[in-house]
Design an enzyme around this catalytic site. Structure first.
Site, PDB file in Angstrom:
ATOM      1  N   HIS A 277      -4.298 -15.202   9.552  1.00  4.26           N
ATOM      2  CA  HIS A 277      -3.325 -14.112   9.732  1.00  4.26           C
ATOM      3  C   HIS A 277      -3.917 -12.895  10.438  1.00  4.26           C
ATOM      4  O   HIS A 277      -3.440 -11.793  10.264  1.00  4.26           O
ATOM      5  CB  HIS A 277      -2.700 -13.676   8.403  1.00  4.26           C
ATOM      6  CG  HIS A 277      -2.160 -14.802   7.578  1.00  4.26           C
ATOM      7  ND1 HIS A 277      -1.031 -15.505   7.934  1.00  4.26           N
ATOM      8  CD2 HIS A 277      -2.616 -15.362   6.430  1.00  4.26           C
ATOM      9  CE1 HIS A 277      -0.805 -16.449   7.027  1.00  4.26           C
ATOM     10  NE2 HIS A 277      -1.759 -16.392   6.111  1.00  4.26           N
TER      11      HIS A 277
ATOM     12  N   PRO B 128       0.819  -1.215   0.000  1.00  2.00           N
ATOM     13  CA  PRO B 128       0.000   0.000   0.000  1.00  2.00           C
ATOM     14  C   PRO B 128       0.855   1.267   0.000  1.00  2.00           C
ATOM     15  O   PRO B 128       1.799   1.382   0.772  1.00  2.00           O
ATOM     16  CB  PRO B 128      -0.805  -0.094   1.296  1.00  2.00           C
ATOM     17  CG  PRO B 128      -0.486  -1.392   1.923  1.00  2.00           C
ATOM     18  CD  PRO B 128       0.660  -2.003   1.212  1.00  2.00           C
ATOM     19  N   GLU B 129       0.539   2.191  -0.902  1.00  2.39           N
ATOM     20  CA  GLU B 129       1.199   3.486  -0.958  1.00  2.39           C
ATOM     21  C   GLU B 129       0.163   4.544  -0.554  1.00  2.39           C
ATOM     22  O   GLU B 129      -0.925   4.194  -0.086  1.00  2.39           O
ATOM     23  CB  GLU B 129       1.755   3.723  -2.367  1.00  2.39           C
ATOM     24  CG  GLU B 129       2.751   2.639  -2.786  1.00  2.39           C
ATOM     25  CD  GLU B 129       3.303   2.820  -4.201  1.00  2.39           C
ATOM     26  OE1 GLU B 129       3.321   3.954  -4.707  1.00  2.39           O
ATOM     27  OE2 GLU B 129       3.725   1.810  -4.795  1.00  2.39           O
TER      28      GLU B 129
ATOM     29  N   ARG C  86      20.118  17.355  -5.192  1.00  4.20           N
ATOM     30  CA  ARG C  86      20.252  15.914  -4.970  1.00  4.20           C
ATOM     31  C   ARG C  86      21.238  15.262  -5.921  1.00  4.20           C
ATOM     32  O   ARG C  86      21.255  15.577  -7.104  1.00  4.20           O
ATOM     33  CB  ARG C  86      18.895  15.218  -5.202  1.00  4.20           C
ATOM     34  CG  ARG C  86      17.954  15.339  -4.077  1.00  4.20           C
ATOM     35  CD  ARG C  86      18.401  14.523  -2.906  1.00  4.20           C
ATOM     36  NE  ARG C  86      17.683  14.974  -1.717  1.00  4.20           N
ATOM     37  CZ  ARG C  86      17.107  14.148  -0.862  1.00  4.20           C
ATOM     38  NH1 ARG C  86      17.181  12.861  -1.034  1.00  4.20           N
ATOM     39  NH2 ARG C  86      16.477  14.630   0.176  1.00  4.20           N
TER      40      ARG C  86
ATOM     41  N   ARG D 273       2.206 -11.065   5.551  1.00  2.00           N
ATOM     42  CA  ARG D 273       3.651 -11.188   5.311  1.00  2.00           C
ATOM     43  C   ARG D 273       4.537 -10.847   6.510  1.00  2.00           C
ATOM     44  O   ARG D 273       5.753 -10.940   6.409  1.00  2.00           O
ATOM     45  CB  ARG D 273       4.037 -10.283   4.126  1.00  2.00           C
ATOM     46  CG  ARG D 273       3.372 -10.640   2.799  1.00  2.00           C
ATOM     47  CD  ARG D 273       4.062 -11.796   2.106  1.00  2.00           C
ATOM     48  NE  ARG D 273       5.453 -11.517   1.835  1.00  2.00           N
ATOM     49  CZ  ARG D 273       5.907 -10.877   0.767  1.00  2.00           C
ATOM     50  NH1 ARG D 273       5.077 -10.428  -0.136  1.00  2.00           N
ATOM     51  NH2 ARG D 273       7.195 -10.676   0.600  1.00  2.00           N
TER      52      ARG D 273
END
Ligand SMILES: [Zn+2]
Length: 281
Positions: A92, A2-3, A151, A111
């Site tokens: 889970h 998930p972002e 950067r 996971r």
């Protein structure tokens, strides 16, 4: 994983259901998911506390419990699900919060990379080190131009750096670079003003669009009500290697960059100066 759009969607699906509810008790089925405090301490600070608010910062969910913040990192395959108490429990399921409205908030993780953190409001909260939220005003063109200009490193790696901008992961970094027409291996400091502007706009558009479609589901992601996201079918480059580019029909390519796979169109996103492909070495 998930972002920002997925975590934002989870937040939105849960907000109306859990805000104001009191946590009557917590059932801890797998203690190791409580990451930063002893279990007894966790129970003491969470039991009988009201969920004052639910927020998101970067990819983290933050429950405001009054004195403490309960921070949830879903990482690879964590889920936070709202269920009626009698609903069958998924495999889970590691923690169950019993709410005083008769429902349960369940933390499920397929996971084992995710987890829960408890932070006192007086403590230094870990998300202060995160970069600006890309959909907020603080993520300005001036800011973006300044940090990219100073950067060293590839633009794709910069987008994944949570200290530079919070919430982007591999999926949306690739999609934003495609929309902006910028090759993922370009040196960040080599981007011109109009390129930075295009990328800034792309980040906002892609993330907003993904939120509107409730995020991307490949295998495990679901929102707080267990529904899948619908954005996967809208992805232009991510996991579309060999398929024709939506703009020019060139097959989508991939390349390894700093241990991650970057997906791009070699025609729409030219490597150009400063990229690995054009370096003398
Ligand atoms: Zn193309």
């Amino acid at each position: 994983m998930p972002e920002l759009p997925e975590v934002e969607t989870i937040k939105r699906t849960l907000a109306g259901k859990i805000t104001g509810a009191k946590i009557k008790d917590v059932e801890i089925l797998t203690a190791k998911f409580i990451r930063n405090v002893p279990v007894a301490d966790f129970l003491e600070r969470v039991r009988d506390k009201r969920i004052v608010d639910i927020n998101r910062r970067g990819k983290r969910l933050i429950l405001d419990l009054g004195k403490d913040f309960l921070v949830i990192h879903l990482m690879m395959a964590g889920r936070l699900l709202y269920h009626a108490a009698g609903d069958p429990r998924a495999k889970h399921t590691h923690l169950v919060f019993w709410l005083d409205n008769g429902a349960e908030l369940r933390y499920v993780d397929l996971r084992h990379f995710g987890g829960l953190f408890l932070h006192g409001k007086e403590d230094d909260t870990p998300w202060t080190s995160l970069g600006p939220e890309p959909l907020e005003d603080e993520f300005s063109m001036d800011y973006f131009q300044r940090v990219l200009g100073s950067r060293r490193g590839k633009i794709k790696s910069c987008l994944l750096d949570q200290k530079l901008v919070a919430g982007l992961g591999n999926i949306y970094a690739d999609e934003c670079l495609f929309q902006a027409g910028i090759h993922p291996a370009r040196e960040a400091s080599s981007l011109g003003g109009t390129e930075v502007e295009r990328l800034h706009r792309a980040i906002r558009e892609v993330l907003s669009d993904a939120i509107a479609h409730r995020g991307t589901t490949f295998a495990t992601y679901v929102d707080g009500e267990g529904n899948k996201g619908e954005y996967a079918s809208m992805l232009k480059v991510y996991r579309r290697v060999g398929q024709p580019c939506a703009n020019c029909r060139t097959p989508i390519s991939k390349v390894r960059l700093a241990g991650r796979t970057a997906h791009f169109c070699g025609m729409c996103q030219k490597a150009g100066e400063g990229s690995a492909a054009h370096r003398a070495d």
